[in-house]
Design an enzyme around this catalytic site. Structure first.
Site, short mmCIF file in Angstrom:
data_model
loop_
_atom_site.label_atom_id
_atom_site.label_comp_id
_atom_site.label_asym_id
_atom_site.label_seq_id
_atom_site.Cartn_x
_atom_site.Cartn_y
_atom_site.Cartn_z
N SER A 236 -26.37 53.99 18.73
CA SER A 236 -26.38 55.44 18.47
C SER A 236 -25.19 55.99 17.70
O SER A 236 -25.17 57.16 17.36
CB SER A 236 -26.52 56.21 19.79
OG SER A 236 -27.83 56.10 20.28
N LYS B 32 -19.84 65.56 20.29
CA LYS B 32 -21.24 65.36 20.69
C LYS B 32 -21.49 66.06 22.02
O LYS B 32 -20.63 66.06 22.92
CB LYS B 32 -21.52 63.85 20.80
CG LYS B 32 -22.98 63.49 21.05
CD LYS B 32 -23.16 61.97 21.06
CE LYS B 32 -24.61 61.57 21.32
NZ LYS B 32 -24.81 60.10 21.30
N SER C 235 -28.69 58.32 18.52
CA SER C 235 -28.77 59.66 19.07
C SER C 235 -27.68 60.60 18.56
O SER C 235 -27.77 61.81 18.72
CB SER C 235 -28.69 59.58 20.60
OG SER C 235 -27.41 59.08 21.01
#
Length: 495
Positions: free
Chosen positions: A182, A78, A158
Protein backbone atom coordinates in the site's frame (compact mmCIF):
# COMPACT_ATOMS: atom_id res chain seq x y z
CA UNK A 1 12.66 30.46 -7.38
CA UNK A 2 9.91 28.13 -8.66
CA UNK A 3 6.79 27.26 -6.72
CA UNK A 4 7.85 26.40 -3.17
CA UNK A 5 5.46 23.43 -2.95
CA UNK A 6 7.43 21.73 -5.76
CA UNK A 7 10.61 21.52 -3.67
CA UNK A 8 11.98 18.23 -2.36
CA UNK A 9 12.59 17.82 1.38
CA UNK A 10 16.36 18.08 0.88
CA UNK A 11 16.13 21.26 -1.24
CA UNK A 12 13.64 22.85 1.15
CA UNK A 13 15.84 21.97 4.13
CA UNK A 14 18.82 23.71 2.54
CA UNK A 15 16.79 26.83 1.69
CA UNK A 16 15.23 26.94 5.16
CA UNK A 17 18.62 26.67 6.86
CA UNK A 18 20.11 29.30 4.55
CA UNK A 19 17.23 31.67 5.36
CA UNK A 20 16.18 31.86 1.68
CA UNK A 21 12.65 30.80 2.57
CA UNK A 22 10.64 30.48 5.78
CA UNK A 23 8.59 27.53 7.01
CA UNK A 24 5.51 29.79 7.00
CA UNK A 25 6.04 30.67 3.30
CA UNK A 26 6.56 27.01 2.43
CA UNK A 27 3.42 26.02 4.34
CA UNK A 28 1.33 28.76 2.74
CA UNK A 29 2.43 27.60 -0.73
CA UNK A 30 1.27 24.05 0.06
CA UNK A 31 -2.03 25.19 1.60
CA UNK A 32 -2.74 27.24 -1.55
CA UNK A 33 -1.95 24.20 -3.74
CA UNK A 34 -4.31 22.04 -1.65
CA UNK A 35 -7.08 24.62 -1.97
CA UNK A 36 -6.83 24.48 -5.75
CA UNK A 37 -6.77 20.67 -5.97
CA UNK A 38 -10.22 19.63 -4.80
CA UNK A 39 -10.67 17.57 -7.98
CA UNK A 40 -8.02 15.12 -6.75
CA UNK A 41 -9.86 14.49 -3.44
CA UNK A 42 -6.52 13.74 -1.77
CA UNK A 43 -6.88 15.79 1.42
CA UNK A 44 -10.00 15.04 3.47
CA UNK A 45 -9.36 16.93 6.73
CA UNK A 46 -7.42 20.16 6.29
CA UNK A 47 -5.58 21.55 9.32
CA UNK A 48 -4.34 25.02 8.24
CA UNK A 49 -4.39 26.42 11.80
CA UNK A 50 -2.22 23.58 13.13
CA UNK A 51 0.09 23.88 10.10
CA UNK A 52 0.56 27.64 10.56
CA UNK A 53 1.26 27.26 14.28
CA UNK A 54 3.79 24.46 13.63
CA UNK A 55 5.40 26.52 10.84
CA UNK A 56 5.93 29.49 13.17
CA UNK A 57 7.47 27.20 15.77
CA UNK A 58 9.73 25.69 13.08
CA UNK A 59 10.89 29.16 12.00
CA UNK A 60 11.82 29.93 15.61
CA UNK A 61 13.89 26.73 15.80
CA UNK A 62 15.56 27.51 12.48
CA UNK A 63 16.43 30.98 13.67
CA UNK A 64 17.90 29.55 16.88
CA UNK A 65 20.02 27.11 14.86
CA UNK A 66 18.20 24.11 16.35
CA UNK A 67 16.89 22.53 13.16
CA UNK A 68 16.67 18.79 12.45
CA UNK A 69 16.32 17.79 8.78
CA UNK A 70 12.49 17.67 8.90
CA UNK A 71 12.19 21.07 10.58
CA UNK A 72 9.83 23.30 8.62
CA UNK A 73 8.81 20.57 6.13
CA UNK A 74 5.05 20.45 5.32
CA UNK A 75 3.68 16.91 5.03
CA UNK A 76 0.36 15.12 4.62
CA UNK A 77 -0.74 12.41 7.07
CA UNK A 78 -2.68 9.32 5.98
CA UNK A 79 -6.05 9.11 7.75
CA UNK A 80 -4.91 5.86 9.40
CA UNK A 81 -2.64 7.73 11.87
CA UNK A 82 -4.29 8.98 15.06
CA UNK A 83 -3.67 12.72 15.41
CA UNK A 84 -4.74 14.40 18.64
CA UNK A 85 -7.93 16.42 18.27
CA UNK A 86 -8.06 15.89 14.49
CA UNK A 87 -10.52 13.47 12.80
CA UNK A 88 -8.89 10.07 12.32
CA UNK A 89 -11.41 7.89 10.52
CA UNK A 90 -9.38 5.35 8.52
CA UNK A 91 -11.69 6.52 5.67
CA UNK A 92 -14.53 4.56 7.30
CA UNK A 93 -18.06 5.58 8.24
CA UNK A 94 -17.79 3.53 11.42
CA UNK A 95 -15.22 5.98 12.84
CA UNK A 96 -17.23 9.06 11.92
CA UNK A 97 -16.63 11.80 14.47
CA UNK A 98 -13.69 10.06 16.17
CA UNK A 99 -11.21 12.62 17.56
CA UNK A 100 -8.28 10.87 19.26
CA UNK A 101 -7.06 12.15 22.62
CA UNK A 102 -3.53 11.02 21.78
CA UNK A 103 -0.90 11.27 19.03
CA UNK A 104 0.52 8.29 17.15
CA UNK A 105 4.21 7.70 17.83
CA UNK A 106 5.16 8.38 14.21
CA UNK A 107 3.35 11.73 13.96
CA UNK A 108 4.63 12.75 17.41
CA UNK A 109 8.21 12.04 16.34
CA UNK A 110 7.77 13.96 13.09
CA UNK A 111 6.27 16.96 14.92
CA UNK A 112 9.11 16.86 17.48
CA UNK A 113 11.51 16.96 14.52
CA UNK A 114 9.77 20.13 13.29
CA UNK A 115 7.50 18.56 10.67
CA UNK A 116 4.30 20.42 9.74
CA UNK A 117 0.92 18.68 9.29
CA UNK A 118 -1.11 20.16 6.43
CA UNK A 119 -4.01 17.75 6.97
CA UNK A 120 -5.22 14.17 6.75
CA UNK A 121 -5.11 12.23 3.49
CA UNK A 122 -7.67 10.02 1.81
CA UNK A 123 -7.15 6.25 1.63
CA UNK A 124 -8.95 2.95 1.09
CA UNK A 125 -11.23 2.14 4.03
CA UNK A 126 -9.16 0.59 6.83
CA UNK A 127 -6.34 0.33 4.24
CA UNK A 128 -8.23 -2.43 2.41
CA UNK A 129 -7.88 -1.82 -1.30
CA UNK A 130 -5.51 -1.31 -4.21
CA UNK A 131 -7.25 1.57 -6.01
CA UNK A 132 -8.55 4.02 -3.38
CA UNK A 133 -12.16 3.29 -4.37
CA UNK A 134 -13.34 1.97 -0.98
CA UNK A 135 -13.12 5.27 0.94
CA UNK A 136 -16.11 6.82 2.70
CA UNK A 137 -14.78 10.16 1.36
CA UNK A 138 -15.03 9.02 -2.27
CA UNK A 139 -12.33 8.13 -4.81
CA UNK A 140 -8.93 9.77 -4.95
CA UNK A 141 -7.91 10.76 -8.48
CA UNK A 142 -4.42 10.25 -9.91
CA UNK A 143 -2.91 13.56 -11.13
CA UNK A 144 -1.58 11.69 -14.20
CA UNK A 145 -3.64 11.20 -17.36
CA UNK A 146 -3.26 8.90 -20.38
CA UNK A 147 -2.08 11.30 -23.08
CA UNK A 148 -5.03 13.49 -24.07
CA UNK A 149 -7.57 11.11 -22.54
CA UNK A 150 -9.36 12.67 -19.57
CA UNK A 151 -10.46 9.35 -18.00
CA UNK A 152 -9.80 9.64 -14.23
CA UNK A 153 -7.17 7.11 -13.15
CA UNK A 154 -6.56 5.40 -9.84
CA UNK A 155 -3.59 6.58 -7.78
CA UNK A 156 -3.35 3.05 -6.34
CA UNK A 157 -4.11 2.05 -2.78
CA UNK A 158 -4.45 2.02 0.03
CA UNK A 159 -2.21 5.11 0.42
CA UNK A 160 -3.79 6.72 -2.67
CA UNK A 161 -4.32 10.14 -1.10
CA UNK A 162 -0.68 10.24 0.01
CA UNK A 163 0.52 9.26 -3.48
CA UNK A 164 -1.70 11.74 -5.30
CA UNK A 165 -0.82 14.61 -2.93
CA UNK A 166 2.95 14.13 -3.30
CA UNK A 167 2.81 13.67 -7.09
CA UNK A 168 0.66 16.82 -7.46
CA UNK A 169 3.02 18.84 -5.19
CA UNK A 170 0.33 19.49 -2.59
CA UNK A 171 2.87 18.58 0.09
CA UNK A 172 6.60 17.87 0.13
CA UNK A 173 6.09 14.31 1.41
CA UNK A 174 3.43 12.14 3.02
CA UNK A 175 2.97 9.34 5.50
CA UNK A 176 1.73 6.02 4.17
CA UNK A 177 1.25 2.52 5.53
CA UNK A 178 1.98 -0.75 3.77
CA UNK A 179 0.26 -4.05 4.61
CA UNK A 180 0.60 -5.79 1.22
CA UNK A 181 2.01 -3.06 -1.04
CA UNK A 182 0.00 0.00 0.00
CA UNK A 183 3.01 2.35 -0.14
CA UNK A 184 4.91 0.83 -3.06
CA UNK A 185 2.04 0.20 -5.51
CA UNK A 186 0.58 3.75 -5.34
CA UNK A 187 4.08 5.26 -5.44
CA UNK A 188 4.71 3.38 -8.71
CA UNK A 189 1.34 4.47 -10.13
CA UNK A 190 2.07 8.19 -9.62
CA UNK A 191 5.82 8.36 -10.28
CA UNK A 192 7.13 8.96 -6.75
CA UNK A 193 9.33 6.99 -4.34
CA UNK A 194 7.78 4.92 -1.55
CA UNK A 195 9.59 2.97 1.17
CA UNK A 196 8.19 0.15 3.30
CA UNK A 197 10.68 -0.37 6.15
CA UNK A 198 11.50 -3.68 7.88
CA UNK A 199 8.63 -4.82 10.12
CA UNK A 200 9.41 -3.38 13.56
CA UNK A 201 11.62 -0.51 12.34
CA UNK A 202 8.80 2.04 12.73
CA UNK A 203 6.31 2.06 15.63
CA UNK A 204 2.73 0.99 14.91
CA UNK A 205 1.38 2.61 18.08
CA UNK A 206 -1.49 4.97 17.33
CA UNK A 207 -1.99 3.64 13.78
CA UNK A 208 -5.42 2.09 13.18
CA UNK A 209 -4.67 -1.62 12.74
CA UNK A 210 -5.56 -3.65 9.65
CA UNK A 211 -3.33 -6.76 9.90
CA UNK A 212 -1.00 -6.37 12.85
CA UNK A 213 1.74 -8.77 11.71
CA UNK A 214 1.96 -7.09 8.28
CA UNK A 215 1.29 -3.34 8.79
CA UNK A 216 4.24 -0.96 8.59
CA UNK A 217 4.36 2.83 8.22
CA UNK A 218 6.75 4.46 5.78
CA UNK A 219 7.56 7.64 3.85
CA UNK A 220 6.20 8.58 0.40
CA UNK A 221 8.44 11.21 -1.15
CA UNK A 222 9.74 12.87 -4.31
CA UNK A 223 13.17 11.20 -4.11
CA UNK A 224 15.18 8.45 -2.45
CA UNK A 225 17.09 11.05 -0.41
CA UNK A 226 13.82 12.44 0.92
CA UNK A 227 12.76 8.94 1.99
CA UNK A 228 16.04 8.57 3.89
CA UNK A 229 15.56 11.93 5.64
CA UNK A 230 11.94 11.22 6.59
CA UNK A 231 12.63 7.64 7.73
CA UNK A 232 15.30 8.97 10.10
CA UNK A 233 12.67 11.05 11.90
CA UNK A 234 10.01 8.30 11.89
CA UNK A 235 12.00 5.24 12.92
CA UNK A 236 13.30 4.01 16.25
CA UNK A 237 12.34 1.85 19.22
CA UNK A 238 9.02 2.53 20.92
CA UNK A 239 8.20 0.77 24.21
CA UNK A 240 4.49 1.39 23.45
CA UNK A 241 4.73 -1.12 20.54
CA UNK A 242 5.70 -4.65 21.56
CA UNK A 243 6.79 -5.43 17.97
CA UNK A 244 9.10 -2.40 17.76
CA UNK A 245 12.77 -3.37 17.45
CA UNK A 246 15.27 -1.96 19.94
CA UNK A 247 18.05 -1.43 17.40
CA UNK A 248 20.39 1.51 16.84
CA UNK A 249 19.44 3.67 13.85
CA UNK A 250 22.08 4.19 11.16
CA UNK A 251 22.35 7.55 9.39
CA UNK A 252 20.21 6.73 6.38
CA UNK A 253 21.05 9.86 4.39
CA UNK A 254 24.79 9.44 4.95
CA UNK A 255 24.53 5.97 3.37
CA UNK A 256 23.57 7.50 0.00
CA UNK A 257 26.91 7.32 -1.81
CA UNK A 258 25.48 5.83 -5.01
CA UNK A 259 28.40 3.38 -5.06
CA UNK A 260 27.06 -0.16 -5.50
CA UNK A 261 30.20 -1.70 -7.05
CA UNK A 262 30.57 -5.27 -5.85
CA UNK A 263 26.96 -5.57 -4.70
CA UNK A 264 24.96 -8.60 -5.84
CA UNK A 265 21.43 -8.03 -7.12
CA UNK A 266 19.09 -11.00 -7.47
CA UNK A 267 16.49 -11.32 -10.24
CA UNK A 268 13.78 -13.80 -9.13
CA UNK A 269 12.59 -15.97 -12.00
CA UNK A 270 9.19 -16.54 -10.33
CA UNK A 271 8.27 -12.87 -10.79
CA UNK A 272 7.97 -13.38 -14.55
CA UNK A 273 4.20 -13.60 -14.66
CA UNK A 274 2.04 -14.92 -17.50
CA UNK A 275 0.45 -12.04 -19.37
CA UNK A 276 2.75 -9.40 -17.89
CA UNK A 277 2.76 -6.35 -20.22
CA UNK A 278 5.84 -6.11 -22.44
CA UNK A 279 6.50 -2.62 -21.11
CA UNK A 280 6.84 -3.89 -17.53
CA UNK A 281 9.12 -6.70 -18.75
CA UNK A 282 11.24 -4.17 -20.69
CA UNK A 283 11.41 -1.81 -17.69
CA UNK A 284 12.64 -4.68 -15.52
CA UNK A 285 15.34 -5.52 -18.09
CA UNK A 286 16.34 -1.82 -18.22
CA UNK A 287 16.61 -1.74 -14.42
CA UNK A 288 18.80 -4.81 -14.46
CA UNK A 289 21.12 -3.16 -16.99
CA UNK A 290 21.22 0.13 -15.03
CA UNK A 291 22.37 -1.65 -11.89
CA UNK A 292 24.86 -3.74 -13.86
CA UNK A 293 26.29 -0.58 -15.47
CA UNK A 294 26.62 0.93 -11.98
CA UNK A 295 28.93 -1.93 -11.02
CA UNK A 296 26.58 -4.44 -9.42
CA UNK A 297 26.74 -8.16 -10.14
CA UNK A 298 23.39 -9.49 -11.42
CA UNK A 299 22.38 -13.07 -10.62
CA UNK A 300 19.25 -15.06 -11.35
CA UNK A 301 17.67 -16.45 -8.19
CA UNK A 302 14.70 -18.59 -7.26
CA UNK A 303 12.03 -17.76 -4.68
CA UNK A 304 10.07 -20.98 -5.21
CA UNK A 305 7.12 -20.30 -2.91
CA UNK A 306 6.23 -16.95 -4.52
CA UNK A 307 3.20 -18.44 -6.30
CA UNK A 308 1.58 -19.17 -2.92
CA UNK A 309 2.09 -15.63 -1.57
CA UNK A 310 -1.18 -14.05 -2.68
CA UNK A 311 -3.41 -16.87 -1.38
CA UNK A 312 -1.48 -16.95 1.91
CA UNK A 313 -1.74 -13.17 2.25
CA UNK A 314 -5.48 -13.16 1.56
CA UNK A 315 -5.98 -15.68 4.36
CA UNK A 316 -3.68 -14.08 6.96
CA UNK A 317 -4.60 -10.41 6.37
CA UNK A 318 -8.40 -10.87 6.55
CA UNK A 319 -8.03 -13.16 9.58
CA UNK A 320 -6.11 -10.46 11.46
CA UNK A 321 -8.51 -7.79 10.17
CA UNK A 322 -11.58 -9.65 11.46
CA UNK A 323 -9.95 -9.79 14.89
CA UNK A 324 -8.79 -6.15 14.87
CA UNK A 325 -12.08 -4.76 13.56
CA UNK A 326 -14.17 -6.57 16.18
CA UNK A 327 -13.66 -3.52 18.46
CA UNK A 328 -15.77 -1.26 16.20
CA UNK A 329 -19.19 -1.86 17.69
CA UNK A 330 -20.79 1.55 18.30
CA UNK A 331 -20.38 1.34 22.09
CA UNK A 332 -17.58 3.75 22.96
CA UNK A 333 -16.81 5.89 19.91
CA UNK A 334 -17.59 6.40 16.25
CA UNK A 335 -20.84 5.64 14.46
CA UNK A 336 -23.79 4.07 16.29
CA UNK A 337 -26.89 2.93 14.37
CA UNK A 338 -30.35 4.22 15.26
CA UNK A 339 -32.09 1.42 17.09
CA UNK A 340 -35.73 0.37 17.02
CA UNK A 341 -37.67 -0.09 20.22
CA UNK A 342 -36.86 -3.40 21.76
CA UNK A 343 -33.43 -3.68 20.10
CA UNK A 344 -30.75 -5.00 22.42
CA UNK A 345 -26.97 -4.92 22.38
CA UNK A 346 -26.74 -7.63 19.70
CA UNK A 347 -28.95 -5.62 17.32
CA UNK A 348 -26.86 -2.54 18.06
CA UNK A 349 -23.65 -4.37 17.10
CA UNK A 350 -25.17 -5.84 13.94
CA UNK A 351 -26.83 -2.65 12.67
CA UNK A 352 -23.84 -0.45 13.52
CA UNK A 353 -21.34 -2.70 11.76
CA UNK A 354 -23.65 -3.22 8.76
CA UNK A 355 -24.05 0.56 8.31
CA UNK A 356 -20.53 1.62 9.29
CA UNK A 357 -18.37 -0.73 7.23
CA UNK A 358 -18.11 -0.60 3.43
CA UNK A 359 -18.50 -3.60 1.12
CA UNK A 360 -14.78 -4.47 0.80
CA UNK A 361 -14.22 -4.32 4.56
CA UNK A 362 -17.28 -6.52 5.16
CA UNK A 363 -16.00 -9.01 2.58
CA UNK A 364 -12.61 -9.28 4.27
CA UNK A 365 -14.06 -9.47 7.78
CA UNK A 366 -16.31 -12.35 6.66
CA UNK A 367 -13.43 -14.13 4.92
CA UNK A 368 -11.25 -13.65 7.99
CA UNK A 369 -13.91 -14.87 10.40
CA UNK A 370 -14.48 -17.92 8.20
CA UNK A 371 -10.81 -18.96 8.06
CA UNK A 372 -10.49 -18.58 11.85
CA UNK A 373 -13.63 -20.57 12.62
CA UNK A 374 -13.62 -24.03 14.14
CA UNK A 375 -13.06 -26.67 11.48
CA UNK A 376 -11.36 -24.29 9.06
CA UNK A 377 -8.57 -22.85 11.25
CA UNK A 378 -6.10 -25.63 10.41
CA UNK A 379 -7.20 -25.99 6.80
CA UNK A 380 -6.69 -22.30 6.02
CA UNK A 381 -5.08 -20.10 8.67
CA UNK A 382 -2.47 -22.53 10.01
CA UNK A 383 -1.59 -23.66 6.49
CA UNK A 384 -1.16 -20.03 5.38
CA UNK A 385 1.16 -19.41 8.35
CA UNK A 386 3.30 -22.38 7.26
CA UNK A 387 3.44 -21.04 3.70
CA UNK A 388 4.46 -17.65 5.10
CA UNK A 389 7.39 -19.31 6.90
CA UNK A 390 8.48 -20.93 3.63
CA UNK A 391 8.30 -17.60 1.77
CA UNK A 392 10.43 -16.00 4.48
CA UNK A 393 12.95 -18.83 4.18
CA UNK A 394 13.18 -18.33 0.39
CA UNK A 395 14.41 -14.78 1.02
CA UNK A 396 16.71 -15.86 3.86
CA UNK A 397 18.33 -18.43 1.56
CA UNK A 398 18.86 -15.83 -1.19
CA UNK A 399 20.47 -13.38 1.25
CA UNK A 400 22.57 -16.17 2.79
CA UNK A 401 23.91 -16.93 -0.69
CA UNK A 402 25.33 -13.44 -1.01
CA UNK A 403 22.46 -11.48 -2.58
CA UNK A 404 22.39 -7.89 -1.26
CA UNK A 405 19.08 -6.79 -2.83
CA UNK A 406 16.41 -8.16 -5.14
CA UNK A 407 15.05 -6.29 -8.18
CA UNK A 408 11.45 -6.82 -9.34
CA UNK A 409 8.70 -4.80 -11.02
CA UNK A 410 6.64 -2.80 -8.49
CA UNK A 411 3.28 -3.44 -10.19
CA UNK A 412 1.94 -5.71 -12.94
CA UNK A 413 0.55 -2.70 -14.90
CA UNK A 414 0.54 1.09 -14.88
CA UNK A 415 -2.42 2.99 -13.35
CA UNK A 416 -5.84 1.84 -14.55
CA UNK A 417 -9.06 3.85 -14.79
CA UNK A 418 -11.26 4.38 -11.76
CA UNK A 419 -14.20 1.99 -12.01
CA UNK A 420 -12.48 -0.26 -14.58
CA UNK A 421 -12.13 -3.08 -12.05
CA UNK A 422 -15.14 -2.23 -9.89
CA UNK A 423 -17.38 -4.95 -11.31
CA UNK A 424 -14.62 -7.49 -11.89
CA UNK A 425 -13.92 -10.51 -9.74
CA UNK A 426 -12.26 -9.06 -6.58
CA UNK A 427 -9.34 -11.42 -7.18
CA UNK A 428 -8.44 -9.34 -10.27
CA UNK A 429 -8.00 -6.33 -7.98
CA UNK A 430 -6.00 -8.39 -5.48
CA UNK A 431 -3.56 -9.34 -8.26
CA UNK A 432 -2.28 -5.74 -8.17
CA UNK A 433 -0.33 -6.80 -5.06
CA UNK A 434 1.33 -9.76 -6.73
CA UNK A 435 4.89 -8.30 -6.58
CA UNK A 436 4.58 -6.65 -3.18
CA UNK A 437 2.86 -8.99 -0.69
CA UNK A 438 5.88 -11.31 -0.32
CA UNK A 439 7.83 -8.44 1.25
CA UNK A 440 5.21 -7.97 3.99
CA UNK A 441 4.86 -11.71 4.61
CA UNK A 442 8.64 -11.92 5.11
CA UNK A 443 8.85 -8.64 7.10
CA UNK A 444 11.48 -7.20 4.74
CA UNK A 445 12.18 -3.62 3.61
CA UNK A 446 11.10 -2.72 0.07
CA UNK A 447 11.20 0.44 -2.00
CA UNK A 448 9.48 1.51 -5.23
CA UNK A 449 11.45 3.84 -7.50
CA UNK A 450 9.97 5.52 -10.61
CA UNK A 451 11.92 4.34 -13.64
CA UNK A 452 10.05 5.19 -16.84
CA UNK A 453 6.83 5.94 -18.71
CA UNK A 454 4.64 3.53 -20.64
CA UNK A 455 3.37 4.23 -24.16
CA UNK A 456 0.36 6.05 -22.69
CA UNK A 457 2.67 8.41 -20.83
CA UNK A 458 1.99 6.90 -17.40
CA UNK A 459 4.73 6.25 -14.81
CA UNK A 460 6.04 2.76 -14.06
CA UNK A 461 8.14 1.76 -11.07
CA UNK A 462 10.71 -0.84 -10.09
CA UNK A 463 10.93 -2.45 -6.68
CA UNK A 464 14.05 -3.25 -4.68
CA UNK A 465 13.83 -5.65 -1.74
CA UNK A 466 16.53 -5.51 0.92
CA UNK A 467 17.93 -7.52 3.80
CA UNK A 468 16.08 -7.14 7.11
CA UNK A 469 17.16 -4.02 9.07
CA UNK A 470 19.40 -2.91 6.21
CA UNK A 471 17.35 0.05 4.92
CA UNK A 472 20.59 2.02 4.63
CA UNK A 473 22.03 -0.33 2.00
CA UNK A 474 18.64 -0.68 0.28
CA UNK A 475 18.28 3.11 0.05
CA UNK A 476 21.77 3.39 -1.42
CA UNK A 477 20.98 0.79 -4.11
CA UNK A 478 17.72 2.64 -4.81
CA UNK A 479 19.69 5.89 -5.03
CA UNK A 480 21.95 4.34 -7.68
CA UNK A 481 18.89 3.09 -9.60
CA UNK A 482 17.20 6.50 -9.32
CA UNK A 483 20.33 8.25 -10.60
CA UNK A 484 20.62 5.88 -13.57
CA UNK A 485 16.89 6.05 -14.44
CA UNK A 486 16.87 9.87 -14.29
CA UNK A 487 13.07 9.99 -13.96
CA UNK A 488 11.99 13.65 -13.80
CA UNK A 489 8.54 13.54 -15.46
CA UNK A 490 5.64 15.25 -13.72
CA UNK A 491 1.91 15.12 -14.44
CA UNK A 492 0.55 17.93 -16.60
CA UNK A 493 -1.70 20.07 -14.38
CA UNK A 494 -5.41 19.69 -15.27
CA UNK A 495 -7.01 19.95 -11.83
Amino acid sequence: MGALNKLTISDARDKLRAGEVSAVELTEACLAAIEGAGALNAFVHNTPEIATEQARAADARLKAGDAPSMCGIPIGVKDLFCTKGVPSQAASGILNGFLPEYESTVTRQLFEAGGIMLGKLNMDEFAMGSSNETSVYGNVVNPWRRGNDDTPLTPGGSSGGSASAVAADLCLAALGTDTGGSIRQPAAFVGITGLKPTYGRVSRWGIVAFASSLDQAGPMCKSVRDCAIMLQAMAGHDPMDSTSADLALPDFEAALTGDIRGKTIGIPREYRMDGMPEEIEALWADGRKMLEDAGAKIVDISLPHTKYALPAYYVIAPAEASSNLARYDGVRYGHRAKLAQGDGVTEMYEKTRAEGFGAEVKRRVMVGTYVLSAGFYDAYYNRARKVRALIKKDFEDAFANGVDAILTPATPTSAFGLGEMADADPVQMYLNDVFTVTVNLAGLPGIAVPAGLDKQGLPMGLQLIGRPWDEADLLNTAYALESAAGFVSKPVKWW
